[in-house]
Design a protein around this motif. Structure first.
Motif, short mmCIF file in Angstrom:
data_model
loop_
_atom_site.label_atom_id
_atom_site.label_comp_id
_atom_site.label_asym_id
_atom_site.label_seq_id
_atom_site.Cartn_x
_atom_site.Cartn_y
_atom_site.Cartn_z
N TYR A 143 -4.26 0.73 -17.16
CA TYR A 143 -3.27 1.61 -17.79
C TYR A 143 -3.73 2.05 -19.18
CZ TYR A 143 1.33 3.06 -19.62
OH TYR A 143 2.36 3.76 -20.16
N GLU A 144 -4.25 1.10 -19.96
CA GLU A 144 -4.74 1.42 -21.30
C GLU A 144 -5.89 2.43 -21.27
OE1 GLU A 144 -5.87 -2.04 -23.57
OE2 GLU A 144 -3.97 -3.03 -23.10
N ILE A 153 11.30 5.21 -8.07
CA ILE A 153 10.83 5.81 -9.33
C ILE A 153 9.54 6.59 -9.08
CG2 ILE A 153 10.12 5.33 -11.72
CD1 ILE A 153 11.68 2.69 -11.59
N ILE A 154 8.65 5.98 -8.30
CA ILE A 154 7.38 6.66 -7.99
C ILE A 154 7.65 7.89 -7.12
CG2 ILE A 154 5.14 6.42 -6.84
CD1 ILE A 154 5.30 3.42 -7.63
N GLN A 155 8.54 7.68 -6.14
CA GLN A 155 8.89 8.77 -5.22
C GLN A 155 9.41 9.98 -6.00
OE1 GLN A 155 11.76 7.45 -2.32
NE2 GLN A 155 11.06 8.91 -0.79
N GLU A 156 10.19 9.72 -7.05
CA GLU A 156 10.77 10.82 -7.82
C GLU A 156 9.72 11.57 -8.62
OE1 GLU A 156 14.46 9.77 -10.11
OE2 GLU A 156 13.56 11.28 -11.44
N LYS A 157 8.73 10.84 -9.14
CA LYS A 157 7.70 11.49 -9.97
C LYS A 157 6.64 12.20 -9.14
CE LYS A 157 7.98 8.70 -14.16
NZ LYS A 157 8.30 9.78 -15.12
N ALA A 158 6.53 11.79 -7.87
CA ALA A 158 5.46 12.34 -7.02
C ALA A 158 5.94 13.58 -6.28
CB ALA A 158 5.01 11.27 -6.03
N SER A 171 0.85 -1.19 0.00
CA SER A 171 0.00 0.00 0.00
C SER A 171 0.88 1.24 0.00
CB SER A 171 -0.89 0.04 1.25
OG SER A 171 -1.76 -1.07 1.28
N ILE A 172 0.60 2.16 -0.90
CA ILE A 172 1.34 3.43 -0.93
C ILE A 172 0.35 4.58 -1.11
CG2 ILE A 172 3.49 2.48 -1.86
CD1 ILE A 172 2.64 3.49 -4.62
N ALA A 173 0.83 5.80 -0.83
CA ALA A 173 0.04 7.01 -1.08
C ALA A 173 0.94 8.02 -1.76
CB ALA A 173 -0.50 7.58 0.23
N PHE A 174 0.40 8.78 -2.71
CA PHE A 174 1.23 9.82 -3.33
C PHE A 174 0.37 10.96 -3.85
CE2 PHE A 174 0.55 6.25 -6.28
CZ PHE A 174 -0.13 6.87 -7.31
N HIS A 175 1.03 12.08 -4.04
CA HIS A 175 0.38 13.28 -4.56
C HIS A 175 1.15 13.66 -5.81
CE1 HIS A 175 -0.17 17.90 -4.08
NE2 HIS A 175 -1.02 17.41 -4.95
N TYR A 204 -1.21 8.62 -15.47
CA TYR A 204 -0.97 7.62 -16.53
C TYR A 204 0.46 7.10 -16.46
CZ TYR A 204 -0.77 5.74 -21.33
OH TYR A 204 -0.64 4.95 -22.42
N GLU A 205 1.43 8.03 -16.30
CA GLU A 205 2.85 7.63 -16.20
C GLU A 205 3.08 6.70 -15.01
OE1 GLU A 205 5.55 10.93 -16.10
OE2 GLU A 205 4.60 11.83 -17.88
N ILE A 206 2.52 7.08 -13.87
CA ILE A 206 2.72 6.28 -12.65
C ILE A 206 2.15 4.87 -12.85
CG2 ILE A 206 2.00 6.00 -10.24
CD1 ILE A 206 3.91 8.18 -10.22
#
Lengths: 298, 298
Positions: B229-230, A278-283, A216-220, A229-231
């Motif tokens: 994703y699609e 990777i997610i951490q960097e985009k969020a 389980s994760i959470a991000f903004h 879409y990228e995530i």
């Protein structure tokens, strides 16, 4: 929102001592009262080997964790009819604690009344509003009964027991009936729909019990089209199964959203420590909520 | 789940008579009682130009719609502290009705008591559990008060009024205080957090009021990695802003999920009638929930 200590570092530290073992007789807290589904979830998960504490509110359980007066909290996070319990997600963000396990509980309601009561004499029924709607089909046969909503099903049972009036009944669990010494006038009266609540086990630190399978994760995300879409593409690349996704408005920031995502699949330590950064960097904000074994019906 | 009449056909029919105009004095129903936030949402959206009906449950409102005894239903769909109201989403799927508008209501709680009461004499307070937690900071100054949970804030106010006891108070809206003739002992006591509920206006048919900007859909995807994703990629291609996404377990089908998605952006009729069939084709189940103007604070 408070910022989390580097989750990748914490996760690697936890992997170094994998698997964690549950300590004997941990101090466990739920929100509610004796006979509630929260108590049942606690006893089921810890197999009755725990010291139980009941608190009034969800936040009281987090406060008890922060003060070290309990080892684990057990709180509902998703219900099949009412949906995700946002307040618990918000508290997980605020306190920066972790999910270390989960437990599902099926509501099985009974009509409970003082000893000596009979269906024919009942005139008032007490329960949580959901107790009534889940037992709707049953209640249709008794249109004259007055349904009086109550804080929760277990408290309704406690109240009916305290009044000891054979015209009063409660809709609550069989367990609540046992605890408050009530007779069962009708069993499994919620036949019209399945009602399952998923509880999570919360700890101050990451604990990895054997065979964790759900993350389980959470991000903004930054506010631009395609960010989500990228995530989601990243999960696809790692062949992970996104099993739950949910957006919560961050009201203070103009209806921007915080996303809560659960995924399952063949998740190795390697996958996880490669994926999360990777997610951490985009969020714009990232929180690791936990890596734990999925509930399996026995 | 019932299957919807071809939503693209229905949508094109609705576009043929765009924009719809609200009829004069429609019959409008909410779930709750006089003085509740549901009543406030109805009056705000219809600018007091409507005939109001109060029903006990969410489903009662849908039944009234299906019987043609009301024109619109007004039900809560998302709350900033408790999250999405899954029961309303489920009913939208079951009845196949449409969202034609939305209204946000901010909870502003007051401490209400019978005329002649004073803060010093209060010993018992009645409210919905959320009323208590949202007024936590205020209540900390009165640790001796007994807080008694009730079905909803307006019913709590009605009960306190009926008892006419100056030691009893309710936490509810100012409007509830006016209706039940209670005095305000303290105003805006929920200063510790913002609490906003988003209500949707529900109709039996698609109605397109002027300048719709938000689209709501629901779909069920085949169970394979990358399916979501699609779909999200399609929104990206059309430069639409995905503002809410939520998954709900379809319990009868082994924890498969139904997705609810809201998107906003520059959505023309053309975009919509091109986009929706693509999603419909990829989904195992598809439901068009509505295309309506977003709520704007005045």
């Amino acid at each position: 929102m408070q910022h989390q200590a580097n989750p990748i570092v914490c996760l690697n530290e936890a992997f170094a001592v994998y698997p964690h073992t549950l300590k004997k007789e941990p101090r466990v807290a739920y929100a509610g009262t004796r006979g509630s589904y929260g108590e049942e979830a606690s006893l089921s998960f810890f197999k009755h080997d725990c010291e139980l504490f009941a608190y009034k509110t969800f936040e009281d359980v987090f406060v008890a964790l922060s003060q070290g007066s309990i080892d684990y909290g057990v709180l509902p996070i998703e219900n099949s009819s009412t949906g995700s319990i946002a307040a618990v997600y918000d508290l997980l963000s605020r306190y920066q604690y972790y999910i270390v396990g989960e437990q599902e509980i099926k509501a099985r309601h009974c009509l409970l009344a003082p000893k000596g009561a009979s269906l024919e004499r009942i005139s008032e029924v007490y329960s949580h509003p959901q107790g009534f709607s889940q037992s709707e089909e049953f209640l249709k046969d008794y249109p004259d009964w007055k349904c009086i909503p109550y804080f929760n099903t277990a408290i309704a049972a406690e109240y009916v027991a305290s009044q000891n009036d054979p015209t009063m009944a409660a809709i609550a669990s069989k367990r609540a009936g046992d605890i408050y010494n009530l007779s069962i006038l009708a069993e499994n009266i919620n036949f019209s729909q399945t009602n399952v609540t998923r509880f999570v086990i919360i700890s101050r630190q990451i604990e990895l019990f054997e065979n964790p399978t759900r993350v389980s994760i959470a991000f903004h995300l930054p506010h631009r089209p395609g960010a989500l879409y990228e995530i989601i593409g990243i999960f696809s690349v790692f062949s992970l199964n996104l099993c739950k996704i949910e957006s919560r408005p961050l009201l203070k920031e103009n209806w921007e959203y915080l996303f809560f995502v659960d995924f399952t699949g063949n998740i190795s330590q390697n996958t996880l420590v490669n994926l999360l950064p990777i997610i951490q960097e985009k969020a714009e904000y990232f929180q690791f909520l936990g890596y734990y074994p999925q509930y399996e019906e026995k």
